[in-house]
Scaffold this motif. Sequence first.
Motif, mmCIF file in Angstrom:
data_model
loop_
_atom_site.group_PDB
_atom_site.id
_atom_site.type_symbol
_atom_site.label_atom_id
_atom_site.label_comp_id
_atom_site.label_asym_id
_atom_site.label_seq_id
_atom_site.Cartn_x
_atom_site.Cartn_y
_atom_site.Cartn_z
ATOM 1 N N GLU A 7 -3.204 1.834 41.867
ATOM 2 C CA GLU A 7 -2.073 1.291 41.097
ATOM 3 C C GLU A 7 -2.138 1.749 39.640
ATOM 4 O O GLU A 7 -1.130 2.136 39.062
ATOM 5 C CB GLU A 7 -2.082 -0.237 41.154
ATOM 6 N N ILE A 10 -1.271 5.440 39.313
ATOM 7 C CA ILE A 10 0.179 5.643 39.439
ATOM 8 C C ILE A 10 0.878 5.260 38.144
ATOM 9 O O ILE A 10 1.766 5.976 37.669
ATOM 10 C CB ILE A 10 0.743 4.847 40.641
ATOM 11 N N LYS A 11 0.490 4.143 37.536
ATOM 12 C CA LYS A 11 1.128 3.695 36.292
ATOM 13 C C LYS A 11 0.986 4.715 35.173
ATOM 14 O O LYS A 11 1.874 4.859 34.344
ATOM 15 C CB LYS A 11 0.513 2.374 35.825
ATOM 16 N N CYS A 30 6.209 13.804 37.194
ATOM 17 C CA CYS A 30 6.710 12.648 37.928
ATOM 18 C C CYS A 30 6.863 11.462 36.980
ATOM 19 O O CYS A 30 6.463 11.525 35.815
ATOM 20 C CB CYS A 30 5.758 12.293 39.069
ATOM 21 N N PRO A 32 6.357 7.102 37.108
ATOM 22 C CA PRO A 32 6.006 5.916 37.893
ATOM 23 C C PRO A 32 7.210 4.991 38.045
ATOM 24 O O PRO A 32 7.938 4.744 37.085
ATOM 25 C CB PRO A 32 4.916 5.240 37.076
ATOM 26 N N SER A 35 5.361 0.706 42.312
ATOM 27 C CA SER A 35 4.070 1.172 42.842
ATOM 28 C C SER A 35 4.213 2.525 43.529
ATOM 29 O O SER A 35 3.495 2.827 44.469
ATOM 30 C CB SER A 35 3.508 0.137 43.812
ATOM 31 N N SER A 36 5.151 3.341 43.059
ATOM 32 C CA SER A 36 5.360 4.668 43.631
ATOM 33 C C SER A 36 5.680 5.660 42.518
ATOM 34 O O SER A 36 5.757 5.291 41.351
ATOM 35 C CB SER A 36 6.481 4.620 44.668
ATOM 36 N N LEU A 37 5.855 6.920 42.901
ATOM 37 C CA LEU A 37 6.182 7.989 41.959
ATOM 38 C C LEU A 37 7.531 8.590 42.304
ATOM 39 O O LEU A 37 7.833 8.806 43.482
ATOM 40 C CB LEU A 37 5.117 9.087 42.011
ATOM 41 N N ARG A 120 10.923 9.641 46.399
ATOM 42 C CA ARG A 120 10.002 8.592 45.981
ATOM 43 C C ARG A 120 8.754 8.699 46.848
ATOM 44 O O ARG A 120 8.851 8.717 48.074
ATOM 45 C CB ARG A 120 10.690 7.241 46.159
ATOM 46 N N THR A 122 5.537 6.874 47.959
ATOM 47 C CA THR A 122 4.904 5.563 48.017
ATOM 48 C C THR A 122 3.615 5.671 48.808
ATOM 49 O O THR A 122 3.630 6.109 49.959
ATOM 50 C CB THR A 122 5.846 4.538 48.689
#
Length: 164
Positions: A7, A10-11, A30, A32, A35-37, A120, A122
């Motif tokens: 997490e 990703i942030k 990318c 954030p 909780s995905s890109l 996206r 995830t």
Amino acid sequence: MSSGVLEEAIKKASIAWVAVDGGPAYGLWCMPVESSLAVVSGPGEQFAPGLAQASRAEVRLRGDHGGLIVLAEAVVTRVLPGSPEWDEIAPQLATKRLNASGTADDLVTRWVESGCALVRLTPADGAATGNPDLPSESAAEPPRDTPARVETRRPFRLHRVRKR
């Protein structure tokens, strides 16, 4: 591996190395999103072969020190123009795009008109690998062939340059 590390990676991600179907990993900028890109690719944007059609991809994220800290399998979801998710993500992603000509709205319009893919990524549940389970060998590869590489001629000199 702790999901907290994933997490946090990703942030903080601004670039991710993404590989599709066991192919080579491409460095993609990318953004954030929860909780995905979010990643955009296509004509006039970054080259990510097969990402728009893929259902899964391998994502590598780096840490503050610049080295690999997370290797995760991600579910690829294409965000379609006109959807509420597109209206939320695309303008944010356009403002993060460096060196783009025009406004963010112009860029989003160009993405739609040229058929760019906004996807996206995830992370799949339990499909992430972190320290100490990461591979110890380097993932460095020689540069790939590219049409961007151009042979240059020797520079033109008007007068003879004397050797000393």
